[in-house]
Enzyme design. Structure first.
Site, short mmCIF file in Angstrom:
data_model
loop_
_atom_site.label_atom_id
_atom_site.label_comp_id
_atom_site.label_asym_id
_atom_site.label_seq_id
_atom_site.Cartn_x
_atom_site.Cartn_y
_atom_site.Cartn_z
CB THR A 25 -0.57 9.14 -8.91
OG1 THR A 25 0.00 8.53 -7.76
CG2 THR A 25 0.12 8.63 -10.16
CG HIS A 178 1.32 5.02 -0.28
ND1 HIS A 178 0.15 4.49 0.23
CD2 HIS A 178 1.04 5.36 -1.57
CE1 HIS A 178 -0.78 4.53 -0.73
NE2 HIS A 178 -0.26 5.05 -1.82
CG ASN A 181 -4.74 3.69 -1.73
OD1 ASN A 181 -5.70 3.46 -1.01
ND2 ASN A 181 -4.43 4.91 -2.13
CE1 TYR A 183 0.14 1.01 -5.96
CE2 TYR A 183 -0.90 2.49 -4.39
CZ TYR A 183 -0.72 2.05 -5.69
OH TYR A 183 -1.41 2.64 -6.72
CG ASN A 238 -3.80 -0.87 -6.72
OD1 ASN A 238 -3.98 -0.92 -7.95
ND2 ASN A 238 -3.40 0.23 -6.11
#
Ligand code: 8OZ
Length: 367
Positions: A25, A178, A181, A183, A238
């Site tokens: 990112t 994805h 992490n 999300y 996260n």
């Protein structure tokens, strides 16, 4: 015995070596449109066997940070097309990472300033990035609302549409889902963020349902051989946590095996941090065995904290691909540097998120 520098096949993708640029990112895409300099940045790194783009939102709802790119608007797709053309001109291969952040977002980034969406209305104890006057600022994520079951097919279709647009319109060689992490898809997988009582919560089969529906629909649209998936069984990133990840992820491996995916991309340990976590043990060889025993033929990609020695050992131990993150920020010619055992440039953390060419396209290659 293959080395890091030997070609390898990942589904439909013929890769010239086993070194992968991990998704990174960079927050340089105002209005979710990759800037012109992104074509230079990725093309500079095209000697990697495979480039995986930075995480790219499949919808406005899927966005959780300022100035990250998207895949849902014409201008976004046109700009990505310039990136893929530049990479292909250098004989590189590039897939785009399909991203929905779920609860890792802020009302300031959501359509109509609404609440971010999540499996359950549990706020993530984590930060997101808002860019103000060109400077990155870390802020708490907003309280999410729980998705209604009736909204989930729409999200699955949004992943599928993004994948199709990525390959057919933007010219990507494939896509990476994805699933890592903390999300959206990882939020569904793990008990810490999923307290649903419908078909998408409770048992591990239910918690894996959304991820598997998305993967099947994406593979249907672009081909399993052009689809990869990234998972992080034990990362605390996260605010992700699950009390019993081993059977969950082994079940996922058995379900993914028949889809003939290009690759399985595993983050070992804490994303960008320790590879071994005393309080979160995980048996990665058993994970791979579960996939292979179920007939899974995709390339096995490992990631997190690899250097040349560790990567060579991983390949000797049977990994097909090794993804490098931070080293790729600072070393466009990482493949050649690793081949020669040359020194690496040090990445400048101050320019990781947001800004312009500095710390993005201006890292030198070897003389
Ligand atoms: C760093 C900063 C913002 C997002 C991830 C997409 O961890 C990310 C990310 C990393 O997967």
């Amino acid at each position: 015995m293959p080395t890091l520098f030997d070609p390898v096949t990942a589904g439909d993708l013929q890769l010239s070596n086993r070194i992968v640029m991990a998704p990174l990112t960079r927050n340089r895409s105002p209005d979710a449109v990759p800037p012109a300099m992104a074509a230079t940045y990725y093309a500079q790194r095209a000697s990697a066997g495979l480039l995986i783009t930075e995480a790219t939102a499949i919808s406005h709802q899927g966005q959780g940070y300022s100035d990250v790119p998207g895949l849902y608007g014409t201008e976004q797709l046109d700009s990505w097309k310039r990136v893929t053309e530049a990479v292909h001109a250098e004989n590189g291969k590039i897939v785009v990472q399909l991203w929905h952040v779920g609860r890792v977002s802020h009302t300031a980034l959501q359509p109509d300033g609404g609440k971010p969406v999540a499996p359950s209305a549990i706020t993530a104890k984590t930060k997101t990035v808002l860019i103000k006057n060109g400077a990155a600022e870390f802020v708490d994520t907003s309280e999410p609302r729980a998705l209604d079951a009736a909204e989930l097919p729409g999200i699955v279709h949004t992943y599928q549409a993004a994948a199709r647009n990525a390959v057919e319109t933007a010219g990507f060689d494939g896509v990476e889902i994805h699933g890592a992490n903390g999300y959206l898809l990882d939020q569904f997988l793990k008990r810490g963020s999923n307290q649903r009582t419908d078909d998408y919560g409770g048992s591990l089969e239910n918690r894996a349902r959304l991820l598997l529906e998305v993967t099947r629909m994406v593979a249907d649209a672009v081909g399993g051989g052009r689809t990869g998936i990234r998972l992080s069984p034990v990362t605390p990133a996260n605010d992700a946590h699950d009390p019993n990840p081993q059977p969950l992820f082994e079940y996922i491996m058995r379900e993914l095996a028949p889809l003939n995916l290009a690759y399985i991309h595993i983050i070992e340990g804490a994303t960008g941090g320790p590879r071994l976590l005393d309080d979160r043990p995980f048996d990665y060889p058993a994970l791979k065995t579960a996939y292979r025993q179920a007939g899974g033929k995709g390339a096995w990609m490992v990631n997190n904290g690899y250097d040349k020695a560790l990567a060579e050992k991983a390949v000797a131990d049977g990994a097909d691909l090794v993804a490098f993150g931070r080293p790729y920020i600072a070393n466009p010619d990482l493949v050649e540097r690793l081949r020669q055992g040359a020194a690496l440039n040090t990445p400048d953390e101050a320019t990781f998120y947001g800004g312009g060419e500095k710390g993005y396209t201006d890292y030198p290659v070897m003389a």
